[in-house]
Scaffold this motif. Structure first.
Motif, mmCIF file in Angstrom:
data_model
loop_
_atom_site.group_PDB
_atom_site.id
_atom_site.type_symbol
_atom_site.label_atom_id
_atom_site.label_comp_id
_atom_site.label_asym_id
_atom_site.label_seq_id
_atom_site.Cartn_x
_atom_site.Cartn_y
_atom_site.Cartn_z
ATOM 1 N N SER A 99 44.817 107.180 60.279
ATOM 2 C CA SER A 99 44.539 106.257 59.179
ATOM 3 C C SER A 99 45.051 106.806 57.844
ATOM 4 C CB SER A 99 43.032 105.990 59.099
ATOM 5 O OG SER A 99 42.743 105.154 58.013
ATOM 6 N N THR A 100 44.842 108.086 57.619
ATOM 7 C CA THR A 100 45.320 108.723 56.389
ATOM 8 C C THR A 100 46.834 108.621 56.294
ATOM 9 O OG1 THR A 100 43.447 110.248 56.344
ATOM 10 C CG2 THR A 100 45.433 110.918 55.136
ATOM 11 N N LEU A 101 47.519 108.921 57.387
ATOM 12 C CA LEU A 101 48.982 108.864 57.392
ATOM 13 C C LEU A 101 49.475 107.433 57.197
ATOM 14 C CD1 LEU A 101 49.616 111.433 60.239
ATOM 15 C CD2 LEU A 101 50.097 111.762 57.802
ATOM 16 N N GLU A 102 48.792 106.467 57.790
ATOM 17 C CA GLU A 102 49.158 105.060 57.604
ATOM 18 C C GLU A 102 48.971 104.640 56.147
ATOM 19 O OE1 GLU A 102 46.689 103.269 60.592
ATOM 20 O OE2 GLU A 102 48.214 103.512 62.156
ATOM 21 N N ASP A 103 47.913 105.133 55.504
ATOM 22 C CA ASP A 103 47.690 104.837 54.080
ATOM 23 C C ASP A 103 48.825 105.402 53.229
ATOM 24 O OD1 ASP A 103 45.330 103.533 54.717
ATOM 25 O OD2 ASP A 103 44.033 105.207 54.100
ATOM 26 N N TYR A 104 49.257 106.621 53.540
ATOM 27 C CA TYR A 104 50.384 107.206 52.808
ATOM 28 C C TYR A 104 51.647 106.371 53.015
ATOM 29 C CZ TYR A 104 47.803 111.469 51.629
ATOM 30 O OH TYR A 104 46.903 112.372 51.122
ATOM 31 N N SER A 105 51.846 105.884 54.219
ATOM 32 C CA SER A 105 53.008 105.054 54.519
ATOM 33 C C SER A 105 53.016 103.789 53.666
ATOM 34 C CB SER A 105 53.028 104.704 56.010
ATOM 35 O OG SER A 105 54.135 103.909 56.325
ATOM 36 N N VAL A 106 51.853 103.172 53.515
ATOM 37 C CA VAL A 106 51.730 101.972 52.682
ATOM 38 C C VAL A 106 52.064 102.307 51.226
ATOM 39 C CG1 VAL A 106 50.070 100.293 51.749
ATOM 40 C CG2 VAL A 106 50.100 100.797 54.200
ATOM 41 N N ARG A 107 51.577 103.449 50.746
ATOM 42 C CA ARG A 107 51.878 103.862 49.364
ATOM 43 C C ARG A 107 53.382 104.030 49.150
ATOM 44 N NH1 ARG A 107 48.289 108.918 47.699
ATOM 45 N NH2 ARG A 107 49.804 108.938 45.999
ATOM 46 N N VAL A 108 54.056 104.619 50.126
ATOM 47 C CA VAL A 108 55.508 104.812 50.005
ATOM 48 C C VAL A 108 56.215 103.463 50.002
ATOM 49 C CG1 VAL A 108 57.563 105.773 51.113
ATOM 50 C CG2 VAL A 108 55.478 107.123 51.000
ATOM 51 N N THR A 109 55.798 102.558 50.863
ATOM 52 C CA THR A 109 56.404 101.225 50.911
ATOM 53 C C THR A 109 56.245 100.528 49.564
ATOM 54 O OG1 THR A 109 56.016 101.050 53.286
ATOM 55 C CG2 THR A 109 56.362 98.993 52.088
ATOM 56 N N GLU A 110 55.056 100.595 48.994
ATOM 57 C CA GLU A 110 54.814 99.975 47.689
ATOM 58 C C GLU A 110 55.657 100.633 46.606
ATOM 59 O OE1 GLU A 110 50.569 100.340 47.292
ATOM 60 O OE2 GLU A 110 50.201 98.598 48.590
ATOM 61 N N LEU A 111 55.811 101.953 46.670
ATOM 62 C CA LEU A 111 56.638 102.671 45.708
ATOM 63 C C LEU A 111 58.097 102.234 45.823
ATOM 64 C CD1 LEU A 111 56.632 104.905 43.552
ATOM 65 C CD2 LEU A 111 57.007 106.554 45.397
ATOM 66 N N GLY A 112 58.551 102.008 47.051
ATOM 67 C CA GLY A 112 59.932 101.585 47.289
ATOM 68 C C GLY A 112 60.262 100.239 46.676
ATOM 69 N N GLU A 113 59.233 99.414 46.479
ATOM 70 C CA GLU A 113 59.452 98.099 45.884
ATOM 71 C C GLU A 113 59.741 98.184 44.389
ATOM 72 O OE1 GLU A 113 55.886 96.017 46.976
ATOM 73 O OE2 GLU A 113 56.456 95.924 49.092
ATOM 74 N N THR A 114 59.548 99.366 43.800
ATOM 75 C CA THR A 114 59.748 99.538 42.361
ATOM 76 C C THR A 114 60.983 100.369 42.038
ATOM 77 O OG1 THR A 114 58.430 101.569 42.220
ATOM 78 C CG2 THR A 114 57.242 99.466 42.022
ATOM 79 N N THR A 115 61.800 100.692 43.031
ATOM 80 C CA THR A 115 62.925 101.602 42.815
ATOM 81 C C THR A 115 64.256 100.920 43.111
ATOM 82 O OG1 THR A 115 62.827 102.440 45.083
ATOM 83 C CG2 THR A 115 61.501 103.596 43.449
ATOM 84 N N SER A 116 65.323 101.672 42.841
ATOM 85 C CA SER A 116 66.675 101.183 43.137
ATOM 86 C C SER A 116 66.890 101.142 44.649
ATOM 87 C CB SER A 116 67.707 102.113 42.501
ATOM 88 O OG SER A 116 67.711 103.363 43.181
ATOM 89 N N ASP A 117 67.991 100.516 45.043
ATOM 90 C CA ASP A 117 68.299 100.409 46.476
ATOM 91 C C ASP A 117 68.475 101.770 47.135
ATOM 92 O OD1 ASP A 117 68.148 97.670 46.378
ATOM 93 O OD2 ASP A 117 70.312 97.362 46.240
ATOM 94 N N GLU A 118 69.169 102.688 46.448
ATOM 95 C CA GLU A 118 69.416 104.006 47.040
ATOM 96 C C GLU A 118 68.113 104.778 47.249
ATOM 97 O OE1 GLU A 118 71.797 108.176 46.181
ATOM 98 O OE2 GLU A 118 72.384 106.374 45.082
ATOM 99 N N VAL A 119 67.256 104.779 46.243
ATOM 100 C CA VAL A 119 65.971 105.465 46.366
ATOM 101 C C VAL A 119 65.095 104.749 47.393
ATOM 102 C CG1 VAL A 119 63.877 106.170 45.140
ATOM 103 C CG2 VAL A 119 66.104 106.373 44.017
ATOM 104 N N SER A 120 65.123 103.433 47.376
ATOM 105 C CA SER A 120 64.345 102.642 48.323
ATOM 106 C C SER A 120 64.734 102.972 49.762
ATOM 107 C CB SER A 120 64.534 101.155 48.043
ATOM 108 O OG SER A 120 63.782 100.386 48.946
ATOM 109 N N THR A 121 66.023 103.153 50.004
ATOM 110 C CA THR A 121 66.496 103.515 51.348
ATOM 111 C C THR A 121 65.927 104.858 51.777
ATOM 112 O OG1 THR A 121 68.522 102.247 51.060
ATOM 113 C CG2 THR A 121 68.561 103.979 52.737
ATOM 114 N N GLU A 122 65.925 105.816 50.858
ATOM 115 C CA GLU A 122 65.367 107.132 51.180
ATOM 116 C C GLU A 122 63.856 107.056 51.386
ATOM 117 O OE1 GLU A 122 67.090 109.721 52.000
ATOM 118 O OE2 GLU A 122 69.016 108.858 51.427
#
Length: 139
Positions: A64-87
């Motif tokens: 559950s903790t790891l899944e929560d971190y995954s969601v945070r990264v996905t949300e962060l990716g929505e605020t970045t450029s395409d290159e950073v989002s890909t990473e």
């Protein structure tokens, strides 16, 4: 054998926490450079995920903790450029893989845990986080 692995995991987790502190971990101010914000979040997520794997415990809680971190990264990716989002997508993948692995961990605290597999997932998370941070810096 379990005590040795637990001690090793705690030492490793402590080292990760200290590295996060010395690297400037912690909250960022709202006026911070967007890249610094991404890098800080990625570092915090990476350290937290690696610590969750190292600490062990209830497999469903670790998952559950790891899944929560995954969601945070996905949300962060929505605020970045395409290159950073890909990473960041690669980091999400590493976290998702680690969450799937966590589901296979034994619930018995005395059971032996595959420390090499734990280390492989920690390394994959760290490598993906480093790539995301570097992509942000390259912009």
């Amino acid at each position: 054998m379990q005590r040795i692995m637990t001690s090793t995991a705690l030492v490793f987790a402590g080292a990760l926490l200290l590295s996060g502190c010395t690297a400037g971990g912690g909250g960022s101010s709202p006026s911070a450079d967007p890249c610094e914000t991404v890098q800080s979040e990625v570092r915090d997520i990476s350290n937290g995920a690696q610590n969750a794997l190292a600490a062990g415990g209830d497999p469903s809680e670790v998952q559950s903790t790891l899944e929560d971190y995954s969601v945070r990264v996905t949300e962060l990716g929505e605020t970045t450029s395409d290159e950073v989002s890909t990473e960041l997508e690669a980091l999400t993948g590493a976290l998702d893989d680690a969450a799937e692995f966590a589901a296979t961990l034994p619930s018995d605290p005395e059971a032996e845990v595959d420390s090499e597999a734990v280390a492989e997932h920690q390394t994959a998370i760290q490598d993906a986080a480093t790539s995301a941070s570097e992509a942000c810096s390259a912009e």
